[in-house]
Structure formats: structure tokens, C-alpha cells
Write a protein that holds these residues in place. Structure first.
Motif, PDB file in Angstrom:
ATOM      1  N   VAL A   1       0.860  -1.190   0.000  1.00 56.01           N
ATOM      2  CA  VAL A   1       0.000   0.000   0.000  1.00 56.01           C
ATOM      3  C   VAL A   1       0.892   1.236   0.000  1.00 56.01           C
ATOM      4  O   VAL A   1       2.108   1.135   0.202  1.00 56.01           O
ATOM      5  CB  VAL A   1      -0.917   0.021   1.248  1.00 56.01           C
ATOM      6  N   GLU A   2       0.284   2.392  -0.195  1.00 58.72           N
ATOM      7  CA  GLU A   2       1.070   3.621  -0.132  1.00 58.72           C
ATOM      8  C   GLU A   2       1.656   3.787   1.264  1.00 58.72           C
ATOM      9  O   GLU A   2       1.126   3.265   2.232  1.00 58.72           O
ATOM     10  CB  GLU A   2       0.159   4.815  -0.429  1.00 58.72           C
ATOM     11  N   SER A   3       2.705   4.580   1.366  1.00 60.32           N
ATOM     12  CA  SER A   3       3.377   4.772   2.645  1.00 60.32           C
ATOM     13  C   SER A   3       2.424   5.344   3.696  1.00 60.32           C
ATOM     14  O   SER A   3       1.780   6.370   3.478  1.00 60.32           O
ATOM     15  CB  SER A   3       4.545   5.738   2.440  1.00 60.32           C
ATOM     16  N   VAL A   4       2.341   4.644   4.822  1.00 60.66           N
ATOM     17  CA  VAL A   4       1.499   5.137   5.924  1.00 60.66           C
ATOM     18  C   VAL A   4       2.166   6.358   6.574  1.00 60.66           C
ATOM     19  O   VAL A   4       1.504   7.277   7.045  1.00 60.66           O
ATOM     20  CB  VAL A   4       1.266   4.017   6.964  1.00 60.66           C
ATOM     21  N   ILE A   5       3.510   6.369   6.559  1.00 62.91           N
ATOM     22  CA  ILE A   5       4.245   7.493   7.158  1.00 62.91           C
ATOM     23  C   ILE A   5       3.859   8.787   6.438  1.00 62.91           C
ATOM     24  O   ILE A   5       3.501   9.793   7.064  1.00 62.91           O
ATOM     25  CB  ILE A   5       5.771   7.270   7.068  1.00 62.91           C
ATOM     26  N   ARG A   6       3.888   8.742   5.123  1.00 55.41           N
ATOM     27  CA  ARG A   6       3.584   9.962   4.362  1.00 55.41           C
ATOM     28  C   ARG A   6       2.094  10.282   4.395  1.00 55.41           C
ATOM     29  O   ARG A   6       1.693  11.441   4.357  1.00 55.41           O
ATOM     30  CB  ARG A   6       4.153   9.847   2.952  1.00 55.41           C
ATOM     31  N   ASP A   7       1.268   9.245   4.512  1.00 49.96           N
ATOM     32  CA  ASP A   7      -0.175   9.452   4.669  1.00 49.96           C
ATOM     33  C   ASP A   7      -0.446  10.218   5.964  1.00 49.96           C
ATOM     34  O   ASP A   7      -1.280  11.131   6.018  1.00 49.96           O
ATOM     35  CB  ASP A   7      -0.851   8.078   4.693  1.00 49.96           C
ATOM     36  N   MET A   8       0.278   9.862   7.021  1.00 55.52           N
ATOM     37  CA  MET A   8       0.097  10.544   8.312  1.00 55.52           C
ATOM     38  C   MET A   8       0.507  12.018   8.209  1.00 55.52           C
ATOM     39  O   MET A   8      -0.080  12.877   8.857  1.00 55.52           O
ATOM     40  CB  MET A   8       0.906   9.856   9.418  1.00 55.52           C
TER      41      MET A   8
ATOM     42  N   TYR B   1      11.894  -0.927   8.903  1.00 52.68           N
ATOM     43  CA  TYR B   1      11.490   0.326   8.262  1.00 52.68           C
ATOM     44  C   TYR B   1      10.503  -0.005   7.140  1.00 52.68           C
ATOM     45  O   TYR B   1      10.712  -0.948   6.359  1.00 52.68           O
ATOM     46  CB  TYR B   1      12.739   1.059   7.740  1.00 52.68           C
ATOM     47  N   GLU B   2       9.466   0.780   7.104  1.00 53.50           N
ATOM     48  CA  GLU B   2       8.333   0.578   6.187  1.00 53.50           C
ATOM     49  C   GLU B   2       8.737   0.215   4.748  1.00 53.50           C
ATOM     50  O   GLU B   2       8.133  -0.649   4.118  1.00 53.50           O
ATOM     51  CB  GLU B   2       7.538   1.888   6.173  1.00 53.50           C
ATOM     52  N   ASN B   3       9.761   0.879   4.213  1.00 54.17           N
ATOM     53  CA  ASN B   3      10.131   0.693   2.799  1.00 54.17           C
ATOM     54  C   ASN B   3      10.550  -0.731   2.433  1.00 54.17           C
ATOM     55  O   ASN B   3      10.466  -1.115   1.278  1.00 54.17           O
ATOM     56  CB  ASN B   3      11.332   1.594   2.442  1.00 54.17           C
ATOM     57  N   TYR B   4      11.072  -1.495   3.400  1.00 56.81           N
ATOM     58  CA  TYR B   4      11.641  -2.790   3.027  1.00 56.81           C
ATOM     59  C   TYR B   4      10.571  -3.755   2.501  1.00 56.81           C
ATOM     60  O   TYR B   4      10.895  -4.650   1.716  1.00 56.81           O
ATOM     61  CB  TYR B   4      12.424  -3.412   4.200  1.00 56.81           C
TER      62      TYR B   4
ATOM     63  N   ALA C   1       0.525  13.999  15.467  1.00 55.38           N
ATOM     64  CA  ALA C   1       0.542  12.878  14.520  1.00 55.38           C
ATOM     65  C   ALA C   1       1.697  11.934  14.835  1.00 55.38           C
ATOM     66  O   ALA C   1       2.810  12.383  15.120  1.00 55.38           O
ATOM     67  CB  ALA C   1       0.683  13.392  13.091  1.00 55.38           C
ATOM     68  N   ALA C   2       1.399  10.627  14.809  1.00 50.45           N
ATOM     69  CA  ALA C   2       2.433   9.588  14.980  1.00 50.45           C
ATOM     70  C   ALA C   2       2.144   8.514  13.939  1.00 50.45           C
ATOM     71  O   ALA C   2       1.125   8.573  13.252  1.00 50.45           O
ATOM     72  CB  ALA C   2       2.345   9.009  16.385  1.00 50.45           C
ATOM     73  N   VAL C   3       3.038   7.542  13.808  1.00 50.82           N
ATOM     74  CA  VAL C   3       2.829   6.483  12.815  1.00 50.82           C
ATOM     75  C   VAL C   3       2.308   5.230  13.520  1.00 50.82           C
ATOM     76  O   VAL C   3       2.898   4.797  14.517  1.00 50.82           O
ATOM     77  CB  VAL C   3       4.140   6.152  12.061  1.00 50.82           C
TER      78      VAL C   3
END
Ligand code: GLN
Length: 381
Positions: free
Chosen positions: A10-17, A119-122, A341-343
Motif C-alpha cells: 500500500v502507499e506509505s502510511v508514514i507519508r499518509d500521516m 522500516y516501512e520501505n523494506y 501525529a504519529a505512525v
């Protein structure tokens, strides 16, 4: 019709936050980027590079002055000898270095060992390159479960992804732990892809050790770092990968057709960053140490349970007891009702463990962190 490849993530949750944070006018402790200015001498170097017309493509694998400086830094700081002509690739951030490395070494169905939390990207890196992740959960105290690690290796294992200092848990792998990992990788003929982007952000006299510097690892390690975190320029997108020349030539091929090259004037400025005095790095770590304590105290006061990170600039915290929401619901509540905001923890785990956690960054001005602390107080009332 879309590809099966993109179905797997899915799209990055970090950037969504970050987007949600902007919408609710919240304090963004989700995405790890500084809200304070970059070093003035670095900004001046970038402005001059543009005025001096470093405005066309650089050599696809990186401007020569930058590769020369990276080679010197890698030798002095990481104890890795990398020939600037054949063993260094400058990329669009460590993110591209990671994806290009995976695409360069993975065949469909190969297994990749990854510690959890990760880390999310992996996840997407594995999905796009066709790798099957083999997750090895760290123990509660972030130590390695040696049994679980060695049993993760088999005939299909092609690579191991390492991240030290670690995002999100703040672990700094010790030399003994790295030696253990190295021995397994040598025994099973596995390549290590190591993301060391936080290599200068260390606390309590912890030392950064690059696994690529250990005996027998030089030819089987891709060492990735970049400028975003060390020099507070996350938007510049300048990173790099160090690897033995056959690995580098494969990485360079992928990089060439993905992006052609990283921004030329910024590469030129980054070469000057690598000439900063030692005091710059000492100050950076000292500054983040103060921020780490500020956020840690605020989280404890608000009822979160967490450990002090040993490195990087995140705290992975357990949601306070008595809060009857999972990480997604609580993160949404926090951003809209508390204004912080947090992840959600599940971005960093495949197991259920993440559902009880949130990740906060402290790469922010003290006043931003203090305002977040004030808002968090509302949680425990
Ligand atoms: N590395 C940063 C983080 O973990 C930024 C992530 C991103 O947006 N690339 O928050």
C-alpha cells in the motif's frame, strides 16, 4: 489492469500521516524530517552550485568530487575502502539506493532475512524486486533471538537487510551482534544490504559499526547511507551505495535507467558537507540527545511505555493501558483530537505486535516537541 507487483503493498502510511497531520493542523511527529533549518554553509554551497551552473546531468553514478569525498569518508568513518571509480553509486536518496540494490541482486522467489520491527520501505522493496521476506522478530529488549536468526537461513536465502541505527526501534547493533550476522551470511553465501542512514545519530557513547568493515564481509555487503538525516536535508534526495565492483556495476545499471542521476548541484553541495569538521557531528548527536529526552519524558508522562533509543530519531512506544483502540484508530484519534501525529506501529511489523504501538519522531525544534508534550498531557487527564 494493474500489475500484481503493486498489489502487494500500500502507499506509505508514514507519508499518509503527514498529509493527515496537515489537514488537522496537528504537530507532525509522524514523518522523520527536521522542521528546523539546514546548515547555512550547506545551503550557500547549493545556491552557489546552481549559480555556478552545475545544472546539467552529472555522471550517472555520481559527480566525481562527491564520489571522491564519499570514498574518503567511508574509509575514515566506516572503515570501508571503496574505489570512487567502480564501487560507489550516488542515488536519489537512500530509498533509491535500497530499491536499486534489491533489483540488482534478487531473483523472483529469493528469500530475504529482515529483522522485525523494520522500516516501512523494506516491504515494498521486497515486493517490487520479487523477494520473499523472512522476518526475524527482535526480543522485547531489542536483542537478537539467535535461534530464530539462524533458522531463518536456508538454500533460498539471497540477502539480509540490516538497519543500524534502527528505524523505528532505535537499536544500535553491537560489533558482537554484527559478527554473528556476518558469520551466518558467510556460511550461507548471503549478501547484506545495510541501511546506515542514521550512522551519526548515536547516544550514550554508542559506536557505529559498519558490517561491511568486518572480516570476510567486504565483497558481500552493500552499504547504504545518505545526506538527508546527517545534514538535515531530507528533500534533497541524495544517498549512495558502496559495494564491490560487480555488485556496483549491477546497481549502477538499475540506477541509470530508474533516475539517470541525483540532482547535480546538490551533489556538488554534498561534497562540501563531507568536509565539515568533527565538531559538526558531535553537535548533531548532542542536539538530538536533548530532543530524545524531551520526547521520552513527555511520552512517559502521558502514559506510554517506551525505551530510550540508542540511536536514530524515533521512539517506538506502547499505547497507554486503558486505551481501547488499535494503533490505526488511536493514531487517527491522536491526530484529530489531540493534535499530534504519529505512525501506527503496524507499519513496522507483520506480526500483531505493532497493533499496540505508535512511532514518534523527535527530529523537531524543541518548541515543537514542547507543544506536543503539552498536548499529550491531555491524554492522561
Ligand atoms: N525515514 C523517514 C521516516 O521514517 C521518512 C520516511 C519517508 O517519508 N521517506 O519517517
Amino acid at each position: 489492469m494493474l500489475s500484481r507487483r503493486v498489489d502487494h503493498f500500500v502507499e506509505s502510511v508514514i507519508r499518509d500521516m503527514t498529509r493527515l497531520s496537515i489537514k488537522h493542523n496537528a504537530i507532525n511527529l509522524a514523518q522523520g524530517f527536521p522542521d528546523f533549518p539546514a546548515p547555512p554553509e550547506l545551503k550557500r554551497a547549493a545556491a552557489s552550485a546552481i549559480m555556478d551552473d552545475y545544472n546539467q546531468y552529472s555522471i550517472t553514478w555520481g559527480a566525481k568530487d562527491l564520489r571522491d569525498e564519499i570514498s574518503r569518508k567511508a574509509s575514515e568513518y566506516n572503515h570501508i575502502e571503496a574505489d570512487p571509480e567502480s564501487e560507489i553509486t550516488v542515488t536519489c536518496g537512500a530509498t533509491e539506493a535500497m530499491m536499486a540494490s534489491m533489483l540488482a541482486i534478487i531473483n523472483e522467489g529469493d528469500e530475504v532475512v529482515v529483522f522485525e520491527p523494520f522500516y516501512e520501505n523494506y516491504g515494498p522493496d521486497a515486493a517490487v524486486s520479487g523477494a520473499i521476506p523472512r522476518l526475524v522478530p527482535l526480543n522485547e529488549d531489542n536483542s537478537i533471538d539467535e535461534e530464530a536468526l539462524s533458522s531463518a537461513f536456508n538454500k533460498k536465502t539471497r540477502a539480509l537487510i540490516l538497519n543500524t541505527p534502527n528505524n523505528p526501534c532505535g537499536k544500535v547493533f553491537t560489533k558482537r551482534e554484527l559478527k554473528l550476522i556476518a558469520d551466518l551470511c558467510i556460511e550461507h553465501d548471503v549478501t547484506v544490504v545495510t541501511d546506515e542512514i542514521y550512522e551519526y545519530i548515536l547516544y550514550d557513547n554508542k559506536k557505529h559499526v559498519s558490517i561491511g568493515s568486518l572480516d570476510g564481509m567486504g565483497d558481500r555487503t552493500i552499504t547504504i547511507s545518505g545526506f538527508s538525516k546527517t545534514y538535515s536535508v531530507t528533500g534533497w534526495r541524495i544517498g549512495y551505495a558502496l559495494a564491490e565492483k560487480n555488485l556496483t556495476s549491477a546497481i549502477r545499471k538499475v540506477h541509470d535507467f530508474l533516475t539517470v542521476g541525483a540532482p547535480a548541484p546538490l551533489q556538488h553541495a554534498c561534497a562540501s558537507a563531507l568536509r565539515f569538521p568533527d565538531s559538526y557531528y558531535e553537535e548533531l548527536a548532542k542536539m538530538y540527545d536533548g530532543k530524545r529526552k524531551l520526547l521520552y519524558n513527555a511520552l512517559i508522562k502521558a502514559g506510554f511505555k517506551c525505551m530510550m533509543p540508542e540511536g536514530a530519531y524515533y521512539i517506538l512506544a506502547d499505547i497507554p493501558e486503558g486505551i481501547d483502540m488499535d494503533d490505526m484508530a488511536f493514531a487517527r484519534y491522536m491526530v484529530s483530537e489531540v493534535g499530534v501525529a504519529a505512525v501506527p506501529g503496524s507499519s513496522f511489523f507483520r506480526s500483531e505486535a505493532g497493533k499496540h504501538k505508535l512511532r514518534f519522531t523527535f527530529s523537531k525544534k524543541d518548541e515543537t516537541l514542547m507543544e506536543a508534550a503539552r498536548r499529550l498531557e491531555g491524554l492522561s487527564i
